[in-house]
Design a protein around this motif. Structure first.
Motif, PDB file in Angstrom:
ATOM      1  N   UNK A   1      23.146 -80.075 -34.680  1.00 50.99           N
ATOM      2  CA  UNK A   1      22.950 -79.123 -35.779  1.00 50.99           C
ATOM      3  C   UNK A   1      22.259 -77.853 -35.279  1.00 50.99           C
ATOM      4  N   UNK A   2      21.265 -78.036 -34.432  1.00 48.24           N
ATOM      5  CA  UNK A   2      20.568 -76.873 -33.860  1.00 48.24           C
ATOM      6  C   UNK A   2      21.534 -75.988 -33.087  1.00 48.24           C
ATOM      7  N   UNK A   3      22.336 -76.619 -32.247  1.00 47.63           N
ATOM      8  CA  UNK A   3      23.246 -75.841 -31.403  1.00 47.63           C
ATOM      9  C   UNK A   3      24.323 -75.129 -32.215  1.00 47.63           C
ATOM     10  N   UNK A   4      24.603 -75.670 -33.399  1.00 49.82           N
ATOM     11  CA  UNK A   4      25.615 -75.035 -34.242  1.00 49.82           C
ATOM     12  C   UNK A   4      25.031 -73.913 -35.092  1.00 49.82           C
ATOM     13  N   UNK A   5      23.738 -73.996 -35.425  1.00 49.35           N
ATOM     14  CA  UNK A   5      23.228 -73.111 -36.488  1.00 49.35           C
ATOM     15  C   UNK A   5      22.017 -72.249 -36.157  1.00 49.35           C
ATOM     16  N   UNK A   6      21.149 -72.684 -35.257  1.00 51.92           N
ATOM     17  CA  UNK A   6      19.876 -71.959 -35.095  1.00 51.92           C
ATOM     18  C   UNK A   6      20.107 -70.584 -34.441  1.00 51.92           C
ATOM     19  N   UNK A   7      19.523 -69.566 -35.039  1.00 53.44           N
ATOM     20  CA  UNK A   7      19.818 -68.171 -34.669  1.00 53.44           C
ATOM     21  C   UNK A   7      19.087 -67.778 -33.384  1.00 53.44           C
ATOM     22  N   UNK A   8      19.562 -68.375 -32.293  1.00 55.81           N
ATOM     23  CA  UNK A   8      19.062 -68.084 -30.949  1.00 55.81           C
ATOM     24  C   UNK A   8      20.282 -67.760 -30.100  1.00 55.81           C
ATOM     25  N   UNK A   9      20.143 -66.743 -29.219  1.00 57.43           N
ATOM     26  CA  UNK A   9      21.267 -66.355 -28.361  1.00 57.43           C
ATOM     27  C   UNK A   9      20.829 -66.389 -26.904  1.00 57.43           C
ATOM     28  N   UNK A  10      21.735 -66.923 -26.078  1.00 60.89           N
ATOM     29  CA  UNK A  10      21.447 -67.139 -24.656  1.00 60.89           C
ATOM     30  C   UNK A  10      22.257 -66.175 -23.806  1.00 60.89           C
ATOM     31  N   UNK A  11      21.580 -65.539 -22.862  1.00 60.48           N
ATOM     32  CA  UNK A  11      22.268 -64.673 -21.895  1.00 60.48           C
ATOM     33  C   UNK A  11      22.080 -65.284 -20.519  1.00 60.48           C
TER      34      UNK A  11
ATOM     35  N   UNK B   1      25.242 -58.311 -13.699  1.00 62.82           N
ATOM     36  CA  UNK B   1      24.759 -58.266 -15.072  1.00 62.82           C
ATOM     37  C   UNK B   1      24.716 -59.651 -15.664  1.00 62.82           C
ATOM     38  N   UNK B   2      24.752 -59.731 -16.970  1.00 57.16           N
ATOM     39  CA  UNK B   2      24.654 -61.030 -17.627  1.00 57.16           C
ATOM     40  C   UNK B   2      25.801 -61.251 -18.588  1.00 57.16           C
ATOM     41  N   UNK B   3      25.877 -62.458 -19.106  1.00 56.78           N
ATOM     42  CA  UNK B   3      26.909 -62.805 -20.086  1.00 56.78           C
ATOM     43  C   UNK B   3      26.251 -63.529 -21.259  1.00 56.78           C
ATOM     44  N   UNK B   4      26.529 -63.036 -22.457  1.00 57.94           N
ATOM     45  CA  UNK B   4      26.079 -63.745 -23.656  1.00 57.94           C
ATOM     46  C   UNK B   4      26.996 -64.924 -23.884  1.00 57.94           C
ATOM     47  N   UNK B   5      26.406 -66.060 -24.165  1.00 57.39           N
ATOM     48  CA  UNK B   5      27.192 -67.260 -24.421  1.00 57.39           C
ATOM     49  C   UNK B   5      27.281 -67.552 -25.907  1.00 57.39           C
ATOM     50  N   UNK B   6      28.274 -68.352 -26.272  1.00 60.76           N
ATOM     51  CA  UNK B   6      28.389 -68.866 -27.642  1.00 60.76           C
ATOM     52  C   UNK B   6      28.607 -70.361 -27.561  1.00 60.76           C
ATOM     53  N   UNK B   7      27.931 -71.121 -28.427  1.00 59.29           N
ATOM     54  CA  UNK B   7      28.106 -72.571 -28.419  1.00 59.29           C
ATOM     55  C   UNK B   7      29.425 -73.001 -29.050  1.00 59.29           C
ATOM     56  N   UNK B   8      29.894 -72.189 -29.996  1.00 56.35           N
ATOM     57  CA  UNK B   8      31.074 -72.586 -30.748  1.00 56.35           C
ATOM     58  C   UNK B   8      32.294 -72.682 -29.843  1.00 56.35           C
ATOM     59  N   UNK B   9      33.120 -73.700 -30.079  1.00 52.57           N
ATOM     60  CA  UNK B   9      34.329 -73.887 -29.280  1.00 52.57           C
ATOM     61  C   UNK B   9      35.169 -72.620 -29.265  1.00 52.57           C
ATOM     62  N   UNK B  10      35.597 -72.238 -28.091  1.00 57.54           N
ATOM     63  CA  UNK B  10      36.553 -71.138 -27.989  1.00 57.54           C
ATOM     64  C   UNK B  10      35.930 -69.761 -28.070  1.00 57.54           C
ATOM     65  N   UNK B  11      34.626 -69.674 -28.393  1.00 57.91           N
ATOM     66  CA  UNK B  11      33.983 -68.374 -28.449  1.00 57.91           C
ATOM     67  C   UNK B  11      33.456 -68.052 -27.058  1.00 57.91           C
ATOM     68  N   UNK B  12      34.107 -67.144 -26.390  1.00 56.19           N
ATOM     69  CA  UNK B  12      33.770 -66.859 -24.995  1.00 56.19           C
ATOM     70  C   UNK B  12      32.605 -65.899 -24.901  1.00 56.19           C
ATOM     71  N   UNK B  13      32.068 -65.756 -23.706  1.00 60.23           N
ATOM     72  CA  UNK B  13      30.917 -64.892 -23.489  1.00 60.23           C
ATOM     73  C   UNK B  13      31.275 -63.419 -23.520  1.00 60.23           C
TER      74      UNK B  13
ATOM     75  N   UNK C   1      28.071 -65.709 -33.200  1.00 62.33           N
ATOM     76  CA  UNK C   1      27.991 -67.156 -32.971  1.00 62.33           C
ATOM     77  C   UNK C   1      26.782 -67.463 -32.088  1.00 62.33           C
ATOM     78  N   UNK C   2      26.019 -68.487 -32.464  1.00 59.11           N
ATOM     79  CA  UNK C   2      24.750 -68.738 -31.783  1.00 59.11           C
ATOM     80  C   UNK C   2      24.965 -69.484 -30.459  1.00 59.11           C
ATOM     81  N   UNK C   3      23.960 -69.405 -29.578  1.00 60.02           N
ATOM     82  CA  UNK C   3      23.998 -70.174 -28.326  1.00 60.02           C
ATOM     83  C   UNK C   3      22.613 -70.750 -28.051  1.00 60.02           C
ATOM     84  N   UNK C   4      22.081 -71.418 -29.058  1.00 61.85           N
ATOM     85  CA  UNK C   4      20.784 -72.077 -28.938  1.00 61.85           C
ATOM     86  C   UNK C   4      20.931 -73.353 -28.112  1.00 61.85           C
TER      87      UNK C   4
END
Lengths: 194, 101
Positions: free
Chosen positions: A122-132, A140-152, B97-100
């Motif tokens: 649930x955390x990985x699907x919803x919590x408003x945190x973004x990873x680079x 440089x860096x790449x922003x990731x997305x946990x959701x299936x198919x959402x690329x960096x 889309x989040x990446x927590x």
């Protein structure tokens, strides 16, 4: 200094400091509980084989805390947990260190196992945190997305070899079905109930 | 700015704050700004405004994002996106889309 919300036996927090396993376990420790399950998510040194130097996490903090508390409440109710605690680290997280800790306690272990896993998903699907992910060098860096198919999304705009475009920008590698940051997603709904 | 001016805003326009998170910042190159509009406006109008300011952002970023107004998610589906949800002084956020974890 951590930013935190506390409601009854639920604790959620965001911090720029090192995460401490014992202190999050102590948040859920109780004479009523016969089990504590702790999940520690740690930062990997590669993404699809590409070396990663470090990770940076940013968060919409008031909203993320609110979302974490909402998840904690629904998971606690669903599994009749004694207590639940979760903390996410922000800022630069070196490779191999914890980025998230989730601890749950319950009278018996089965509920704690399930609740711990479900809380993380649930955390990985919803919590408003973004990873680079920072690759180091000129990349440089790449922003990731946990959701299936959402690329960096690539930060470095000087890249001339343009990869294929996905919904968020260039797709750097083909997606692996069901993959998220800590490996394949296990859907709690698919776990056989006994 | 006098009270009368802040009520009327600039040329009848009023301001709200917008926050860009995570991957959205690599398009806007900023995390926060104040925008002026004839408020209230809908999220559809917001997306048009952002597209005028950052050409390409709609298809590259916004279409996969959610939107919050004062920490509450608003419906951005086609059927609901014309509701006037953004008012003077609101804090609007673009939530990719989040990446927590």
């Amino acid at each position: 200094m951590a930013k935190e919300l506390v409601q009854d036996d639920r604790y959620v927090a965001l911090t720029h400091d090192l995460l401490d396993v014992k202190s999050i376990m102590d948040r859920v420790r109780s004479p009523k509980a016969g089990a504590i399950v702790l999940f520690a998510g740690t930062t990997r040194d590669n993404f699809g084989g590409k070396p990663v130097k470090e990770l940076q996490y940013t968060s919409y903090e008031p909203l993320a805390l609110q979302t974490m508390m909402g998840i904690s409440q629904s998971i606690q109710e669903k599994h009749s947990l004694t207590a639940i605690a979760m903390i996410h680290r922000l800022g630069t997280v070196p490779i191999g260190e914890e980025s998230i800790l989730i601890a749950v306690s319950s009278p018996h272990r089965q509920a704690a196992w399930r609740a711990g896993e479900e809380a993380l998903e649930e955390c990985k699907a919803k919590v408003e945190v973004w990873k680079k992910e920072e690759f180091g060098g000129d990349e440089g860096g790449v922003w990731r997305a946990n959701r299936d198919g959402a690329a960096g999304v690539r930060i470095d705009q000087s890249n001339h070899e343009e990869p294929a475009q996905g919904p968020h920008g260039p797709i750097l590698r083909p997606k692996v079905l069901g993959e998220r940051g800590h490996g394949p997603v296990v859907h709690p709904g698919n776990i056989k109930k006994d | 700015m006098s009270t009368a001016e802040s009520e009327a805003g600039v040329n009848g326009q009023k301001s709200f704050t917008i926050l860009y998170w995570g991957p959205a910042t690599s398009y806007t190159l900023k995390e926060k700004e104040t925008l002026l509009a004839h408020l209230p406006i809908s999220t559809a109008r917001l997306f048009e405004m952002l597209e005028e300011k950052y050409a390409g952002i709609k298809s590259k970023v916004l279409e996969s994002c959610m939107v919050t107004v004062n920490f509450k998610y608003v419906d951005v589906s086609d059927s609901a996106s014309t509701e006037l949800v953004i008012n003077k002084g609101d804090e609007v956020a673009i939530i990719p889309p989040v990446s927590s974890g």
